[in-house]
Design a protein around this motif. Structure first.
Motif, PDB file in Angstrom:
ATOM      1  N   ASP A 172       5.581   2.250  -5.389  1.00  0.00           N
ATOM      2  CA  ASP A 172       5.856   0.854  -5.762  1.00  0.00           C
ATOM      3  C   ASP A 172       6.492   0.851  -7.117  1.00  0.00           C
ATOM      4  O   ASP A 172       6.092   1.617  -7.982  1.00  0.00           O
ATOM      5  CB  ASP A 172       4.568   0.049  -5.983  1.00  0.00           C
ATOM      6  N   THR A 207      -0.936  -0.845  -7.373  1.00  0.00           N
ATOM      7  CA  THR A 207       0.072  -1.742  -6.800  1.00  0.00           C
ATOM      8  C   THR A 207      -0.085  -3.146  -7.373  1.00  0.00           C
ATOM      9  O   THR A 207       0.898  -3.812  -7.714  1.00  0.00           O
ATOM     10  CB  THR A 207      -0.067  -1.767  -5.264  1.00  0.00           C
ATOM     11  N   MET A 249       0.847  -1.195   0.000  1.00  0.00           N
ATOM     12  CA  MET A 249       0.000   0.000   0.000  1.00  0.00           C
ATOM     13  C   MET A 249       0.879   1.241   0.000  1.00  0.00           C
ATOM     14  O   MET A 249       1.991   1.238   0.476  1.00  0.00           O
ATOM     15  CB  MET A 249      -0.874   0.019   1.260  1.00  0.00           C
ATOM     16  N   SER A 250       0.336   2.310  -0.482  1.00  0.00           N
ATOM     17  CA  SER A 250       1.168   3.494  -0.534  1.00  0.00           C
ATOM     18  C   SER A 250       0.716   4.569   0.448  1.00  0.00           C
ATOM     19  O   SER A 250       0.930   5.738   0.230  1.00  0.00           O
ATOM     20  CB  SER A 250       1.246   4.052  -1.953  1.00  0.00           C
TER      21      SER A 250
HETATM   22 MG   LIG Z   1      -0.900   1.126  -4.027  1.00  0.00          MG
END
Ligand SMILES: [Mg+2]
Ligand SMILES: Nc1nc2c(ncn2[C@@H]2O[C@H](COP(=O)(O)OP(=O)(O)OP(=O)(O)O)[C@@H](O)[C@H]2O)c(=O)[nH]1
Lengths: 123, 201
Positions: free
Chosen positions: B75, B33, A1-2
Motif C-alpha cells: 500500500d 494500511t 489488505m496485503s
Molecule cells: Mg495492510
C-alpha cells in the motif's frame, strides 16, 4: 489488505510476456528503480510507440512515482521496470531517485529534514 | 491531470520536484494500511510485485500447490509537503517473509514507523529486528485499540528490547492528525540522531 493474491487476470502472465518481450527483470539503468523514484517524460510519444510506453510518457508529463505509475497502469513493479528501462535508455524519460536522509559520504541532510518537518506541521 | 507541454526551456516538466520516502512497518494487522490511508493526500493505491519463482515453502504456506506465480501488494500514499517535495509512504506487506521481494525496499528511505499492537507485542518483533539489521532509523508507534491496556512506555521498551534513543509514541492510526504526529516524531528523531556522533547511537 496485503495478503498474497493470485493474479486476477488469468491471461496476465501472457500479457506481461508480450509487454516485456519475454524479459523477466530490469537490467541496466532501471535495476536501481525504487518504488518512490519519480519518472518524468522528456519527449512526447511518437507514432509507432508501444501502447504502454505511450501511456507512461503521457502520465509522466508531471513527475509521478514508479509506484503510482504501476498502480495506474495495473502493472506489477518488475514489469513496469522493464518498460521503464526501454524508455530510460532511449532518453524518453528521466528518473529521479528519492532523496535519502544523508547523501553519499556527506552528513545528514538537516535542511531536507527541516523541510519535511515543516511540511508535515502544515497538514 | 495537468497537461503541460514538453517544450519548456531547460528540459522536462516538473522542474525540481523531489521525493522522499518513509516506510510503515509492523506486524500482521497492526494498522499499517490504516495509517497509510489516514495521512495520504491521494486515494491510497497498491503496487504489486510478482513472485515468479515461489519456493516450495512459500507455496505450502499460502496453501496453493504447484503455484509458480504469486502477487504481493504494497500500500502506498503520498503527502505533498510543499510545491516541490513529495513524501511517499509505503506500508510493508504484513507477512515479513515477503519482504525480500522488495529488493531495496528500505534503501533510500528516510526512516520507518514500526507499528505495534500492545495486545500482541510479539507480532512486531520481526519488523524491529529487520530495521535494526538494515540500519533503518525508526520510531515505534503503539497503535491503540479499544481493549489495549495502558502499559508504562518503559515496560514496552523493555519488552521490545529497543535502544533508549528510539522514541515510542502512542497513536490512533485511523486518525490523520495522530498519524501525522507519528511522522513528526520520526523526523524529529532523525534530526536529533544526526546531531549525535554515529558511535554513540
Ligand atoms: Mg495492510
Ligand atoms: N481501534 C482501532 N482499530 C484500528 C486502528 N488501526 C487499525 N485498526 C483496525 O485494525 C485492523 C487491521 O488494520 P490494518 O490497517 O489492515 O492493519 P495492517 O497492518 O495493514 O494489516 P496487514 O497488512 O494484514 O498486516 C483493521 O480492521 C483496522 O480498522 C486503531 O488505531 N484503532
Amino acid at each position: 489488505m496485503s495478503a498474497p493474491r493470485r493474479p486476477t487476470n488469468p491471461s496476465g502472465l501472457e500479457r506481461y510476456y508480450v509487454l516485456t518481450k519475454g524479459r523477466s527483470g530490469p537490467g541496466g539503468s532501471a535495476s536501481s528503480l525504487d518504488v518512490a523514484t519519480l519518472i518524468v517524460s522528456r519527449t512526447a510519444p511518437a507514432p509507432g510507440f508501444q501502447h504502454e510506453h505511450e501511456e507512461i510518457l503521457r502520465r509522466c508529463r508531471d513527475p509521478l512515482s514508479a509506484a503510482e505509475l504501476g498502480a495506474h497502469l495495473g502493472l506489477p513493479f518488475n514489469i513496469l521496470a522493464v518498460l521503464l528501462t526501454d524508455l530510460l535508455e532511449a532518453g524518453h524519460v528521466e528518473a529521479r531517485d528519492p532523496i535519502p536522509a544523508h547523501g553519499a559520504g556527506s552528513g545528514p541532510d538537516l535542511a531536507l529534514l527541516e523541510e519535511v518537518l515543516s511540511g508535515l506541521q502544515r497538514l | 491531470m495537468d497537461f503541460k507541454g514538453f517544450d519548456r526551456p531547460g528540459g522536462p516538466g516538473g522542474g525540481g520536484t523531489r521525493s522522499v520516502k518513509v516506510m510503515i512497518a509492523g506486524g500482521f494487522g497492526t494498522g499499517k494500511t490504516t495509517m497509510v490511508r489516514s495521512v495520504s493526500d491521494i486515494k491510497p493505491l497498491t503496487t504489486e510485485e510478482t513472485l515468479t519463482e515461489a519456493s516450495a515453502d512459500v507455496d505450502r504456506l499460502i496453501g496453493v500447490a504447484d503455484k509458480t506465480e504469486t502477487t504481493v501488494s504494497l500500500d502506498f500514499g503520498k503527502i505533498s509537503l510543499n510545491d516541490t517535495l513529495m513524501l511517499y509512504l509505503f506500508g510493508t506487506p504484513g507477512q515479513e517473509r515477503f519482504w525480500f521481494l522488495w529488493n531495496g525496499l528500505f534503501k533510500g528511505a528516510l526512516g520507518a514507523v514500526v507499528l505495534v499492537d500492545t495486545r500482541r507485542l510479539a507480532s512486531s518483533f520481526r519488523a524491529i529486528e529487520e530495521m535494526e539489521r538494515q540500519n533503518v532509523p525508526f520510531v515505534v508507534a503503539l497503535n491503540v485499540f479499544p481493549d489495549s491496556k495502558e502499559y508504562p512506555l518503559e515496560e514496552v521498551r523493555d519488552a521490545l528490547d529497543i535502544s533508549p534513543h528510539t522514541p515510542i509514541v502512542a497513536c490512533d492510526a485511523r486518525d490523520r492528525a495522530s498519524s501525522r504526529d507519528v511522522l513528526v516524531a520520526l523526523i524529529r528523531h532523525l534530526k536529533e540522531r544526526s546531531a549525535v556522533p554515529l558511535e554513540s547511537r
